[in-house]
Design an enzyme around this catalytic site. Sequence first.
Site, PDB file in Angstrom:
ATOM      1  N   HIS A  69       0.845  -1.269   0.026  1.00 37.91           N
ATOM      2  CA  HIS A  69       0.085   0.158  -0.036  1.00 37.91           C
ATOM      3  C   HIS A  69       0.890   1.291   0.230  1.00 37.91           C
ATOM      4  CE1 HIS A  69      -3.686  -2.559   1.656  1.00 37.91           C
ATOM      5  NE2 HIS A  69      -3.514  -2.535   0.364  1.00 37.91           N
ATOM      6  N   ALA A  70       0.707   2.123  -0.885  1.00 30.45           N
ATOM      7  CA  ALA A  70       1.626   3.309  -1.306  1.00 30.45           C
ATOM      8  C   ALA A  70       1.981   4.287  -0.069  1.00 30.45           C
ATOM      9  CB  ALA A  70       0.935   4.005  -2.560  1.00 30.45           C
ATOM     10  N   ARG A  71       0.794   4.440   0.561  1.00 23.55           N
ATOM     11  CA  ARG A  71       0.790   5.448   1.690  1.00 23.55           C
ATOM     12  C   ARG A  71       1.640   4.936   3.091  1.00 23.55           C
ATOM     13  NH1 ARG A  71      -5.692   5.866   1.951  1.00 23.55           N
ATOM     14  NH2 ARG A  71      -6.034   3.873   3.065  1.00 23.55           N
ATOM     15  N   GLU A  72       1.706   3.869   3.286  1.00 22.71           N
ATOM     16  CA  GLU A  72       2.171   3.316   4.261  1.00 22.71           C
ATOM     17  C   GLU A  72       3.695   3.316   4.333  1.00 22.71           C
ATOM     18  OE1 GLU A  72       0.197  -0.477   4.609  1.00 22.71           O
ATOM     19  OE2 GLU A  72      -1.721   0.656   4.248  1.00 22.71           O
ATOM     20  N   ARG A 119      -3.311   4.599  -1.831  1.00 26.62           N
ATOM     21  CA  ARG A 119      -3.101   3.407  -1.514  1.00 26.62           C
ATOM     22  C   ARG A 119      -2.736   2.196  -2.497  1.00 26.62           C
ATOM     23  NH1 ARG A 119      -5.661  -0.164   2.661  1.00 26.62           N
ATOM     24  NH2 ARG A 119      -6.615  -1.711   1.729  1.00 26.62           N
ATOM     25  N   ASN A 136      -3.689  -5.690  -2.064  1.00 21.89           N
ATOM     26  CA  ASN A 136      -4.067  -6.730  -0.972  1.00 21.89           C
ATOM     27  C   ASN A 136      -5.448  -7.039  -1.130  1.00 21.89           C
ATOM     28  OD1 ASN A 136      -2.601  -8.143   0.995  1.00 21.89           O
ATOM     29  ND2 ASN A 136      -3.584  -6.839   2.758  1.00 21.89           N
ATOM     30  N   HIS A 189       2.631  -3.513   6.872  1.00 28.67           N
ATOM     31  CA  HIS A 189       1.636  -2.512   6.375  1.00 28.67           C
ATOM     32  C   HIS A 189       1.609  -1.565   7.808  1.00 28.67           C
ATOM     33  CE1 HIS A 189      -0.896  -4.503   3.319  1.00 28.67           C
ATOM     34  NE2 HIS A 189      -0.375  -5.459   3.584  1.00 28.67           N
ATOM     35  N   SER A 190       0.809  -0.819   7.429  1.00 29.84           N
ATOM     36  CA  SER A 190       0.429   0.272   8.715  1.00 29.84           C
ATOM     37  C   SER A 190      -0.795   0.989   8.595  1.00 29.84           C
ATOM     38  CB  SER A 190       1.493   1.484   8.620  1.00 29.84           C
ATOM     39  OG  SER A 190       1.189   2.560   7.715  1.00 29.84           O
ATOM     40  N   TYR A 191      -1.527   1.408   9.428  1.00 31.65           N
ATOM     41  CA  TYR A 191      -1.116   1.405  10.860  1.00 31.65           C
ATOM     42  C   TYR A 191      -1.883   0.840  11.767  1.00 31.65           C
ATOM     43  CZ  TYR A 191      -5.051   4.973  10.836  1.00 31.65           C
ATOM     44  OH  TYR A 191      -5.951   5.636  10.644  1.00 31.65           O
ATOM     45  N   GLU A 266       0.796  -4.756  11.086  1.00 35.50           N
ATOM     46  CA  GLU A 266       0.407  -3.357  10.941  1.00 35.50           C
ATOM     47  C   GLU A 266       1.404  -2.561  11.941  1.00 35.50           C
ATOM     48  OE1 GLU A 266      -1.692  -2.201   9.101  1.00 35.50           O
ATOM     49  OE2 GLU A 266      -3.125  -3.717   8.318  1.00 35.50           O
TER      50      GLU A 266
HETATM   51  N1  ING Z   1      -4.466  -2.921   6.443  1.00 36.36           N
HETATM   52  C1  ING Z   1      -4.948  -4.319   5.889  1.00 36.36           C
HETATM   53  C2  ING Z   1      -5.687  -3.980   4.612  1.00 36.36           C
HETATM   54  O1  ING Z   1      -5.229  -4.841   3.563  1.00 36.36           O
HETATM   55  C3  ING Z   1      -5.751  -6.755   6.520  1.00 36.36           C
HETATM   56  C4  ING Z   1      -5.610  -5.247   6.722  1.00 36.36           C
HETATM   57  C5  ING Z   1      -4.672  -7.552   5.980  1.00 36.36           C
HETATM   58  C6  ING Z   1      -6.988  -7.278   6.527  1.00 36.36           C
HETATM   59  C7  ING Z   1      -4.979  -8.696   5.714  1.00 36.36           C
HETATM   60  C8  ING Z   1      -7.179  -8.633   6.273  1.00 36.36           C
HETATM   61  C9  ING Z   1      -6.108  -9.273   5.931  1.00 36.36           C
HETATM   62  O2  ING Z   1      -6.569  -3.560   4.382  1.00 36.36           O
HETATM   63  C10 ING Z   1      -3.972  -1.995   5.988  1.00 36.36           C
HETATM   64  N2  ING Z   1      -3.794  -0.972   6.593  1.00 36.36           N
HETATM   65  O3  ING Z   1      -3.704  -2.045   4.636  1.00 36.36           O
HETATM   66 ZN    ZN Z   2      -1.870  -1.678   3.969  1.00 37.40          ZN
END
Ligand code: ING
Ligand code: ZN
Length: 303
Positions: A69-72, A119, A136, A189-191, A266
Amino acid sequence: GRKGHRMEWSSYHRLEDIHGYMDYLAETFPDVCSVVSIGNSVEGRPLKVIRISNGKANAPALWIDGGIHAREWISPAAVTYIINHLVENSEDLEADYYILPVANPDGYEYTFTRDRLWRKNRKRSVGSPCTGVDLNRNFGYRWGGLGTSKDPCREIYAGSGPFSEPETNAIRYFFEASAANFKAYLTFHSYGQYILYPWGYDKRVPPDYADLEMVGKQVAAAIKKAGGANSVYTVGNSATTLYAASGGSDDWAKAILKIKYAYTIELRDTGKYGFVLPARYITPTAKEALAAVMVVTEACKSL
Ligand code: ING
Ligand code: ZN
């Protein structure tokens, strides 16, 4: 520069610096590191993976990625810190590491040049004014289920099909072609400060979830020890602890690749700064991420 690279951990770096650092390590420490591009992004940027190994026999392999995710921004910063630590301590390594610090290079660059809170990747949708697939949500296990959208204008757009994106497809192809003995798949990832294990597609848990919960708790304890009062991470199954999301990389790694220790971590913070975490937090957060890698490495050794 004189050092041959521009990496350090008091500021966030552009893709060029991160890739330059990886190439520098491969050139300078060829016995320990090698860099390969596993494919190209939508806009043609390389997806660079560094392999770090001291060649010890029967070592388990761990996958680590960041920046899906770009912004993280804290994610690539922490992952490059982990790379630095592993290379500096390479004599002691008891695992082989395959590390992709920026899994979404187009999006990452876009957050520097156009939109700090972007993102997704930078795929243009046919028949829609909107850009970007949530990488993701694009992996090929339970694709298109809970927590995803078919609308290209949404932040959780899953794409036109499983692995429709070159960034996710490159990761799939890498694993299909690799002979390494992967025991862990860690995606940063964050956050929110969570250690999440599958499933994300719904609130069910894998058969061996007790092992994932136990190692997750060990990770949280190590992070607490490495940090301080703010280093509190919550452990649990993604869908229950955070929210349901299908097509995530950890679910795919667990279900399809059968990699035991699949976690989404995260990183900081818990919401004060969110994605726009000030650079003074890079080092403390990266130490937490490193503690996680060390604990998971130990768990892999005893498999
Ligand atoms: N959070 C993840 C997202 O992709 C996640 C959270 C990961 C949920 C894996 C379920 C499975 O939304 C962020 N911050 O990107
Ligand atoms: Zn993320």
